[in-house]
Design a protein around this motif. Structure first.
Motif, PDB file in Angstrom:
ATOM      1  N   GLU A 232     -16.764  11.944 -57.185  1.00  0.00           N
ATOM      2  CA  GLU A 232     -18.115  11.882 -57.322  1.00  0.00           C
ATOM      3  C   GLU A 232     -18.618  10.611 -58.358  1.00  0.00           C
ATOM      4  O   GLU A 232     -19.765  10.229 -57.650  1.00  0.00           O
ATOM      5  N   ALA A 233     -17.552   9.763 -58.533  1.00  0.00           N
ATOM      6  CA  ALA A 233     -18.387   8.068 -59.167  1.00  0.00           C
ATOM      7  C   ALA A 233     -18.690   7.696 -58.369  1.00  0.00           C
ATOM      8  O   ALA A 233     -19.098   6.708 -58.318  1.00  0.00           O
ATOM      9  N   LEU A 234     -17.791   7.379 -57.466  1.00  0.00           N
ATOM     10  CA  LEU A 234     -18.099   6.928 -56.215  1.00  0.00           C
ATOM     11  C   LEU A 234     -19.567   6.995 -55.203  1.00  0.00           C
ATOM     12  O   LEU A 234     -20.195   5.877 -54.854  1.00  0.00           O
ATOM     13  N   GLU A 235     -20.453   8.410 -56.056  1.00  0.00           N
ATOM     14  CA  GLU A 235     -22.319   7.872 -55.248  1.00  0.00           C
ATOM     15  C   GLU A 235     -22.588   6.983 -55.924  1.00  0.00           C
ATOM     16  O   GLU A 235     -22.797   6.191 -54.756  1.00  0.00           O
ATOM     17  N   ASN A 236     -22.246   6.668 -56.736  1.00  0.00           N
ATOM     18  CA  ASN A 236     -23.344   5.404 -57.132  1.00  0.00           C
ATOM     19  C   ASN A 236     -23.120   3.706 -56.358  1.00  0.00           C
ATOM     20  O   ASN A 236     -23.553   2.659 -56.263  1.00  0.00           O
ATOM     21  N   VAL A 237     -21.632   3.875 -56.272  1.00  0.00           N
ATOM     22  CA  VAL A 237     -20.991   2.694 -55.356  1.00  0.00           C
ATOM     23  C   VAL A 237     -21.790   2.860 -54.146  1.00  0.00           C
ATOM     24  O   VAL A 237     -21.555   2.150 -53.229  1.00  0.00           O
ATOM     25  N   PHE A 238     -21.623   3.971 -53.462  1.00  0.00           N
ATOM     26  CA  PHE A 238     -22.567   3.974 -52.120  1.00  0.00           C
ATOM     27  C   PHE A 238     -23.689   3.690 -52.143  1.00  0.00           C
ATOM     28  O   PHE A 238     -24.084   3.018 -51.350  1.00  0.00           O
ATOM     29  N   ILE A 239     -24.291   4.303 -53.145  1.00  0.00           N
ATOM     30  CA  ILE A 239     -25.955   3.729 -53.534  1.00  0.00           C
ATOM     31  C   ILE A 239     -26.497   2.346 -53.550  1.00  0.00           C
ATOM     32  O   ILE A 239     -27.356   1.670 -52.821  1.00  0.00           O
ATOM     33  N   GLU A 240     -25.405   1.912 -54.236  1.00  0.00           N
ATOM     34  CA  GLU A 240     -25.576   0.205 -54.260  1.00  0.00           C
ATOM     35  C   GLU A 240     -25.334  -0.639 -52.904  1.00  0.00           C
ATOM     36  O   GLU A 240     -25.884  -1.760 -53.021  1.00  0.00           O
ATOM     37  N   ASN A 241     -23.940   0.285 -52.597  1.00  0.00           N
ATOM     38  CA  ASN A 241     -23.653  -0.986 -51.215  1.00  0.00           C
ATOM     39  C   ASN A 241     -24.942  -1.004 -50.213  1.00  0.00           C
ATOM     40  O   ASN A 241     -25.206  -1.690 -49.674  1.00  0.00           O
ATOM     41  N   ARG A 242     -25.762   0.206 -50.170  1.00  0.00           N
ATOM     42  CA  ARG A 242     -26.220  -0.353 -49.187  1.00  0.00           C
ATOM     43  C   ARG A 242     -28.103  -0.926 -50.007  1.00  0.00           C
ATOM     44  O   ARG A 242     -28.792  -1.268 -49.418  1.00  0.00           O
ATOM     45  N   ARG A 243     -27.953  -0.666 -51.344  1.00  0.00           N
ATOM     46  CA  ARG A 243     -29.108  -1.662 -51.649  1.00  0.00           C
ATOM     47  C   ARG A 243     -28.727  -2.687 -51.183  1.00  0.00           C
ATOM     48  O   ARG A 243     -29.646  -3.766 -51.069  1.00  0.00           O
TER      49      ARG A 243
END
Length: 1156
Positions: A232-243
């Motif tokens: 579940e913690a990967l969610e924030n990394v995914f979002i930051e990558n897209r940013r």
């Protein structure tokens, strides 16, 4: 003096027998000698020199008029050439268009395509695009390893403790049969809102990730819940990558437990049938989870293996093959007392789609008999792996043995071949329900760095045939950072609808330790992947500056194309990558083999070659000159190539004057724009504009009239220097609008097309304009509005002279209906423009001939009269030659194009066959033309074709593979307590979910809509002009049915002029040449022969198959669970009563636990 025809009873004066009188006009020719009855009667071609043939043809004083002499037919050919040339000079306007370009020289510049600079720039742009994805991958992989390392395992975790978006939840809620599939399931899924995103071609939610769990895995198991917890913690990394990179598409973590977490969230694409998607079987996961493999599969087919067990083995082998990719090599053998390959492959072969299909079909033919001989099986496997004279992976050598059990450990074989280094891993699979001691199988696996698995029933097949990847991943994990290398996959179809993609993959390792001072974990956690759509890579390549026949392509280390204009798969199989070899995407020759090898080796290069190309409609072959330039794409396994015809070295770039550009008014106010408006079509001709992406806000449409309307409306708002538009495309379009309008003004408007029986005149340009005059002719215009996608346009550029294109007719369709529709024949030619020392071809012009009128004109031009003469028919007492007009009852005269298609005929009944392959019109004559080298044949294979599905067999029958007990079995109590009953029950139970494995293709089980058609291989045959250019006379010798014919190429055209006697009888049956595409039941060329001469390839540069610190103690263990008589009887009665039990959660749980 002429030799008269032989009458019955006369002596035979050699070849002179062919100068025979015609039926009803002289003595009857004698029948020829009888031919042997064995074998078909084939025509013989007697080739006679013109000086010998002329006395036979011209027969003054004879009672029959003669076949036209050679000089007469050459005269007719010149008249035809002059007529065609005259019409094209007057109406085509080639010279006038050259002058128009020169008069408007201030409106454009001539730019040069410099191949080396172009290809290096594009390669650099692709490298930068992929590098951004690599950086995102590394951030994700590092974060995943840290999150998992910090995670605390929870034994008592519950479903309600985990909140996540289950991508399949919506589909399952809509299906009442799945509501209670999992006993005790708690609602823990989020409900999300989605918005349409054109980049993903899907509805997405950027605030959450989505989770997909395979159907055969229990969502509520402790392993899965812990996996969901830490990922579940990967969610924030995914979002930051897209940013950081808004162009990122799907970011995916595929777990070794089968869980897929991807971003952004989107609902799973629910299949029509059961969803068999498992991330661990996706091409990108397999490639990222292990190094390449050399695998030998050996299958026990002794007499004890029968019925259900043999079925399970066959299915298991097929599932095992699906875990292999094109980087792997494999062979499959069966053994009892002896070992032998199941297919025609006698050594390891590449695990590509076609080879795996051969294996899968061959496996189905295995029959159980004899006694078990492990020694024979293992010796065969080791010999295969030790064969160094073949192409192979040279990494991860392994033997996979499927058996029902045995006592022999074959230690002597291992001592001889594998010990002490143990370079070959041995995996053993105990298949079916039995009471054999499995200790020998465990021992084989454990002493050879492998693993032991049990496959008691269907439900265990998929999991246990892919778990071996965990073992192969151990050396990668232990290698640490050295093994953390991004790999780029073959092209494949995205499961979420993105289309064709490639994926960058990076393995994720388990960094935990069992305790202080303990060895670190050696399990792979999964694979991280980021998709790149092929369309995004294509946007980095030059489109319209390379011309209609220039293009960019890219290949990988296998020689498969990543980019190529011919990469157009007609069907999609989600389980397999799209593998089209460069030599199959184009017509193979030695030069291209050399180019392919150099590209695979990562070299730079440039080469000009003469090669063959197919036309866009795949009806014609052209011999052309092409310049190939190639460079490697650094930091990837790809190599990029650029192909340019010599005439595309230069191109035009519109240079609208400063005065026009300084006027800050909409483009619609520019000069020449008015000629795009429909109001001008009546006087200036109809304009089709190529459906290109001129501006970002331009709405696309397949209807060109609607697209033009959308374009005009947008131009009312856009200024010439607008940032949202592609100025190169936009300005060239407007330039060519004015150029073609001036052609109307100077040439077309003042000409009477009817005088020369023309239906239309037209011009098409690189800038995207197709102008058809007069306006009413546009109603029957069927050519592609994009000139670069129009066959006539591309062929005209590649050929000198006038290119005829008859209407396309399929042999299966009705003939042309000439009474209701006016049929036209296109004649086109390229406009070659020389500006200084720079030569280019920026346009194609042409006319559309009225078929009926030109067929009549053709008769006159191929006759013995002038325009003032009246036709005079030769009679039996006349001393003249036949011609195509008055003697059309006796003489066949045709024009055939360079592909062998009928263009014109003097036979009225053949007018409706114009456009058909000439063998369908006159098989005997077409075969003679081919045998005399007027035509050459080229055969190739289309590996991307789609075929209608074969009707399923055994309709109405019970599911295949199910053992049906007899009455005696039911009465025998021993049967109820036996492993057979337990196996039957498990098969029926699992069959509720997995019945498609025994009776449906896996791709069909995926349930995609594309499964209505299946992928197949089609054999294509095209004909093109051979080496003969001169005038040619020949005789088709069929005994008493001989035919004279004359054939001659018309200069400056793609036409062959043929004059022949009409056949007198049908006794000479000639073989019919085929041109239409045909289905290859064996999937193309014989695979058994192809693997003997494999194409050059290179595998990945680094292999991780050994690490001295690897702990091999975890090598699998057996499980014993004797069935309960009471439970079995109860369940079997339920089955007999037609009340199928619900699958229990433990049935769907993971077979082997994982230590995270």
């Amino acid at each position: 003096m002429a030799v008269p025809a032989r009458t019955c009873g006369a002596s035979r004066p050699g070849p002179a027998r062919i100068a025979r009188p015609w039926p009803g006009r002289g003595p009857r020719p004698c029948p020829g000698p009888r031919r042997p009855e064995s074998g078909p009667l084939r025509p013989r071609l007697l080739l006679l020199p013109p000086l010998l043939l002329l006395p036979l043809l011209a027969a003054p004083g004879a009672s029959a008029y003669s076949f036209p002499q050679q000089h007469t037919m050459q005269h007719w050919a010149r008249r035809l050439e002059q007529e065609i040339d005259g019409v094209m000079r007057i109406f085509g306007g080639v010279q006038q268009l050259r002058e128009i370009y020169k008069d408007n020289r201030n409106l454009f510049e001539v730019q040069e395509n410099e191949p080396q600079k172009l290809v290096e720039k594009v390669a650099g742009d692709i490298e930068n695009l992929l590098d951004r994805k690599v950086q995102a991958l590394k951030r994700l992989a590092d974060a995943a390893e840290n999150f998992q390392k910090a995670h605390h395992w929870q034994d008592n975790i519950k479903e309600e403790d985990i909140m996540y978006y289950d991508a399949k939840a919506d589909a399952e809620l809509d299906d009442p049969e799945t509501e209670d599939m999992e006993r005790g399931s708690k609602t823990s899924t989020l409900r999300l809102d989605f918005m349409e995103d054109p980049n993903f071609k899907n509805k997405v939610n950027y605030s959450y990730t989505a989770v997909q769990i395979p159907t055969d895995i229990y969502k509520g198991s402790t392993i899965i819940l812990n996996e969901l917890n830490w990922t579940e913690a990967l969610e924030n990394v995914f979002i930051e990558n897209r940013r950081q990179d808004p162009t990122l598409l799907w970011q995916v973590f595929g777990s070794a437990t089968g869980v897929t977490r991807y971003y952004p969230a989107t609902p799973w694409r629910a299949p029509k049938k059961i969803d068999l998607y498992d991330v661990r079987r996706r091409p990108w996961y397999i490639q990222g989870a292990s190094s390449p493999k050399d695998m030998v599969i050996i299958v026990d087919v002794s007499g004890s293996v029968s019925g259900l067990t043999l079925k399970l083995m066959k299915t298991s082998v097929c599932e095992m093959l699906d875990t292999l990719s094109d980087d792997d090599y494999v062979n499959v053998a069966s053994f009892n007392e002896k070992a032998q390959p199941v297919s025609c492959f006698t050594h390891l072969v590449q695990a590509n789609v076609r080879n795996k299909k051969v294996f899968k079909e061959a496996v189905q033919g295995m029959v159980a008999k004899g006694t078990t001989g492990y020694k024979a099986g293992f010796e065969y496997a080791f010999d295969q792996l030790q064969n160094s004279n073949i192409t192979r992976a040279n990494c991860n050598k392994m033997i996979m043995m499927f058996t029902d059990g045995g006592e022999d450990r074959v230690q002597d074989v291992f001592e001889k071949y594998n010990w002490p280094n143990r370079t070959v891993r041995v995996f053993t699979f105990s298949v079916g329900q039995h009471n054999y001691d499995v200790t020998p199988l465990q021992w084989m696996a454990c002493t050879n760095k492998g693993y032991y698995f049990e496959i008691p029933s269907i439900g265990a097949i998929r999991i246990n045939t892919q778990e071996y990847l965990d073992v192969l991943g151990r050396p990668m994990v232990l290698a640490g950072k050295e093994a953390k290398q991004v790999q780029w996959t073959n092209v494949y179809e995205d499961a979420l609808g993105l289309g064709l993609v490639v994926t960058g993959t990076l393995p994720v390792f388990n960094l935990t330790q069992d305790g202080p001072g303990e060895k670190k974990n050696q399990l792979i956690l999964g694979v991280m992947g980021i998709d790149v759509a092929l369309n995004d890579i294509k946007r980095l390549t030059p489109n319209y500056t390379l011309g209609a026949n220039g293009y960019v392509f890219a290949i990988d280390l296998n020689g498969y194309v990543l980019l190529h204009p011919n990469l157009k798969p007609q069907t999609i199989n989600f389980r397999e990558p799209v593998t089209l070899d460069f030599l199959d995407a184009e017509l193979e020759d030695e030069n291209k083999e050399e180019i392919r090898r150099s590209m695979i080796d990562g070299n730079k290069g440039h080469k000009q070659i003469k090669t063959l190309v197919k036309s866009l409609d795949e009806r014609y072959i052209d011999e052309v000159i092409r310049n190939y330039t190639w460079v490697p794409i650094r930091s990837t396994n790809y190599s990029l190539g650029l192909v340019l015809p010599p005439y595309s070295t230069f191109y035009l770039q519109a240079n609208l004057s400063d005065q026009i550009l300084q006027v800050k008014l909409p483009i619609s106010k520019l000069k020449d724009f008015e000629f795009l408006l429909p109001s001008s079509f009546e006087s200036e001709g109809h304009v089709f504009i190529a459906p290109r992406e001129y501006c970002k806000d331009l709405n696309a449409s397949d209807n060109n009239t609607e697209f033009l309307k959308n374009f005009i409306e947008l131009m009312e708002k856009v200024t010439p220097d607008s940032k949202q538009c592609n100025n190169f495309l936009l300005h060239n379009l407007i330039l060519d609008t004015g150029i073609t309008q001036q052609l109307v003004e100077r040439v077309w408007r003042d000409q009477d097309l009817n005088t020369y029986s023309l239906l239309a005149v037209f011009a098409a340009t690189d800038g995207g304009i197709t102008r058809v005059f007069p306006n009413k002719a546009a109603e029957d215009w069927t050519e592609n509005p994009e000139p670069f996608n129009a066959s006539f346009y591309r062929r005209s550029l590649d050929n000198h002279g006038y290119i005829f294109k008859p209407p396309h007719q399929d042999a299966l369709l009705r003939p042309l209906e000439l009474e209701n529709d006016t049929v036209g024949i296109l004649v086109s030619t390229a406009v070659e423009l020389s500006l200084g020392r720079r030569t280019l071809r920026p346009a194609v012009v042409g006319v559309k001939l009225d078929l009926e009128a030109w067929a009549e004109k053709f008769k006159v031009l191929a006759s013995n009269r002038t325009h003032q003469d009246q036709p005079q028919k030769c009679g039996p007492s006349s001393h003249c030659e036949m011609d195509c007009e008055v003697n059309n009852e006796d003489l066949l005269c045709v024009l055939i194009d360079d592909g062998g298609f009928l263009v014109l005929s003097n036979q009225n009944h053949q007018w409706d066959q114009v456009g058909r392959f000439f063998s369908e019109v006159d098989a005997n004559l077409m075969l003679a033309l081919y045998n005399n080298s007027f035509y050459t044949r080229k055969e190739s294979y289309d590996y991307q074709a789609a075929c209608a599905p074969q009707p399923p067999g055994n309709l109405g029958a019970a599911p295949r593979g199910v053992f049906v007990p007899t009455i005696a079995d039911f009465l025998n109590l021993a049967w109820w307590t036996s492993a057979a009953a337990w196996s039957l029950f498990q098969q029926l139970l699992y069959g509720l979910i997995y019945h498609s494995w025994f009776q449906a293709d896996p791709a069909e089980a995926e349930g995609s809509p594309e499964t209505r058609e299946s992928s197949c291989v089609m054999k294509q045959t095209q004909y093109y002009f051979g080496s003969v250019n001169a005038s040619y006379n020949a005789i088709i010798d069929c005994g008493n049915c001989s035919r004279l014919f004359h054939a001659q190429r018309l200069t400056n055209t793609n036409l062959l002029f043929v004059v022949a006697e009409k056949p007198l009888c049908s006794q000479c049956e000639a073989g019919r040449l085929l041109q239409k595409e045909t289905h290859c039941p064996a999937d193309g060329p014989e695979q058994c022969e192809l693997v003997q001469r494999p194409r050059y390839r290179r595998g990945p540069h680094i292999c991780f198959d050994y690490n001295a610190t690897e702990d091999t103690s975890d090598c699998g263990r057996g499980a014993s669970f004797p069935p309960s008589l009471g439970v079995l009887v109860s369940l079997q009665l339920l089955l007999l009563l037609g009340l199928p039990p619900r699958p229990q959660p433990q049935v769907r749980a993971l077979v082997a636990s994982r230590h995270l």
